[in-house]
Write a protein that holds these residues in place. Sequence first.
Motif, short mmCIF file in Angstrom:
data_model
loop_
_atom_site.label_atom_id
_atom_site.label_comp_id
_atom_site.label_asym_id
_atom_site.label_seq_id
_atom_site.Cartn_x
_atom_site.Cartn_y
_atom_site.Cartn_z
N ALA A 220 0.86 -1.19 0.00
CA ALA A 220 0.00 0.00 0.00
C ALA A 220 0.90 1.24 0.00
CB ALA A 220 -0.86 -0.01 1.25
N LYS B 100 1.08 6.31 6.55
CA LYS B 100 0.91 5.24 5.56
C LYS B 100 -0.57 4.99 5.33
CE LYS B 100 4.82 2.35 6.94
NZ LYS B 100 5.20 0.98 7.28
N THR C 175 -2.05 2.22 5.01
CA THR C 175 -2.52 1.13 5.90
C THR C 175 -2.91 1.70 7.27
OG1 THR C 175 -1.02 -0.36 4.77
CG2 THR C 175 -1.93 -1.16 6.84
N PHE D 278 0.21 -8.67 1.03
CA PHE D 278 -0.30 -8.52 2.40
C PHE D 278 -1.55 -9.33 2.74
CE2 PHE D 278 -2.03 -5.14 5.61
CZ PHE D 278 -1.36 -5.72 6.67
N ARG E 160 1.85 -7.16 9.98
CA ARG E 160 2.30 -5.92 9.33
C ARG E 160 3.60 -6.16 8.57
NH1 ARG E 160 0.10 -0.88 10.77
NH2 ARG E 160 1.15 -0.25 8.87
N GLY E 161 3.73 -5.48 7.47
CA GLY E 161 4.91 -5.67 6.63
C GLY E 161 4.80 -6.92 5.76
N GLY E 162 3.62 -7.50 5.73
CA GLY E 162 3.43 -8.81 5.12
C GLY E 162 3.47 -8.89 3.60
N SER E 163 3.61 -7.76 2.92
CA SER E 163 3.71 -7.86 1.45
C SER E 163 4.98 -8.59 1.04
CB SER E 163 3.69 -6.48 0.81
OG SER E 163 2.47 -5.85 1.09
N ASP E 164 6.01 -8.50 1.88
CA ASP E 164 7.23 -9.27 1.62
C ASP E 164 6.92 -10.76 1.58
OD1 ASP E 164 9.00 -7.14 1.56
OD2 ASP E 164 9.60 -7.32 3.66
N1 ASP Z 1 0.86 -2.23 4.06
C1 ASP Z 1 1.16 -3.20 5.05
C2 ASP Z 1 1.83 -2.53 6.23
O1 ASP Z 1 1.98 -1.33 6.26
C3 ASP Z 1 1.95 -4.36 4.53
C4 ASP Z 1 3.24 -4.02 3.82
O2 ASP Z 1 3.51 -2.86 3.51
O3 ASP Z 1 4.03 -4.92 3.59
O4 ASP Z 1 2.18 -3.21 7.17
#
Ligand code: ASP
Length: 452
Positions: A37, A47, A49, A183, A197-201
């Motif tokens: 996002a 952000k 999100t 994500f 969180r951060g799950g797009s990786d």
């Molecule tokens: N948008 C989500 C987050 O901010 C997932 C990501 O960016 O990987 O955690």
Amino acid sequence: MKVCKFGGSSVADGSQITKICDIVMADPERRIVVVSAPGKRFKDDVKVTDLLIECAGRRLSGKDTQEVFGLIIERYADIQKTLGLDPAVVEAIRANIAARLELDLSDPARFMDAMKAAGEDNAARIVAAAFRARGVRAEYVNPGDAGLLMTGEYGNATLLPESYERLAASLTGKDYLVIFPGFFGVTPEGHVATFPRGGSDITGSILAAAVKASVYENFTDVDAVYPVDPRLVPEVSIGIPEMTYREMRELSYAGFGVFQDEAIIPAVKAAIPINIRNTNRPEAPGTMIVHHRRARQGSVVGIASSDGFCTIYVDKYMMNREVGFGRRLLQILEEEGISYEHMPSGIDNVSVIIRAEGFTPEVEARVREHIVRDLQPDNVQIERGTALIMIVGEGLYYTPGMAAHATLALFREGISLDMINQGSSEISMMFGVQSAHREAAVRALYQAFFHS
Ligand code: ASP
């Protein structure tokens, strides 16, 4: 085929998305693009999100959502204008998020996930439109339609293994560029569920494994993974060209934040190399994370440090002869729901290192009381403010003198060691120091291993 994932700063605005198009169009092997996002455009920006979480929270508590809803739409409208895209794309996004706000609220966690996922989902739609405007055949692909199935632990869901086959079938051999939101996926019942969180990786890593990509390119906003945190050692200028999965794992455990640690697993299992690269400087080769590499004996790949640990020190004469002592000690922690991080031991003593987070003074008092009652030790000491320093490198493997080199560097700085843990992992050494000494310790070790 290459799978490329672009993080939040790479989709933060229209000019960043132009860079994505340039990067992908420069290499015909880049066939699957995973997007986050929109992230922060400047230091105090929010952000998307986080805006969505705020919006969902307001909806759940019956508060007005209009203002924050407007801010979310503005982020996409800003991208649309910069790129000169058809305004219809923003109208579709507005309708998409408005429809989510009308979803059933009876399960708040499920509702929250449906809202959180809107950031990536709509980023993928607008990025697909941006590619089409550049003349590229690109399609938004919905994770649910493509077969990315998740467990129903909303906000912390994990992948269902049957997803790999389904994803492989729906994503290989496409004659268009696949634009896939990161994500989230769907549960077997069809509800949207997100990774942590951060799950797009994680999504990128899963897709790379599913389609057996030649490489998983993870585009972020740094040139490479650096051997030490540049905030602690600003003069560090040369990134790590290549590291192994296990080196990355050890470093990310102790605070290397470039890559979501869980994300590495699918790519590792499928033995797919990961390339961390910079959207803003695509000419830089970045850091390659691989299965094996040739390491020079005695060489260190990185030094990481992490704060916020506690040490529980237990001393009892003849502890070594007491069957079940360690188990009972760990059971006391288990009963409190505490997982232990490390457990270096001596003959009559043992230290258990745990994370300070959640270890409140009340929990501490109960743990102490249980230890005294059940184990009858000579002494129990609980110390807060422990930092862990990790020196990592495949080159440490069976190299004599490395610990001496490290401890001498710390000694010269007047830093005393609370703990040394070496041997269990052949590729790292771990030191416990007081938090106040963490930064000086990292600097001293960096000088010792990279500049002498
Ligand atoms: N948008 C989500 C987050 O901010 C997932 C990501 O960016 O990987 O955690």
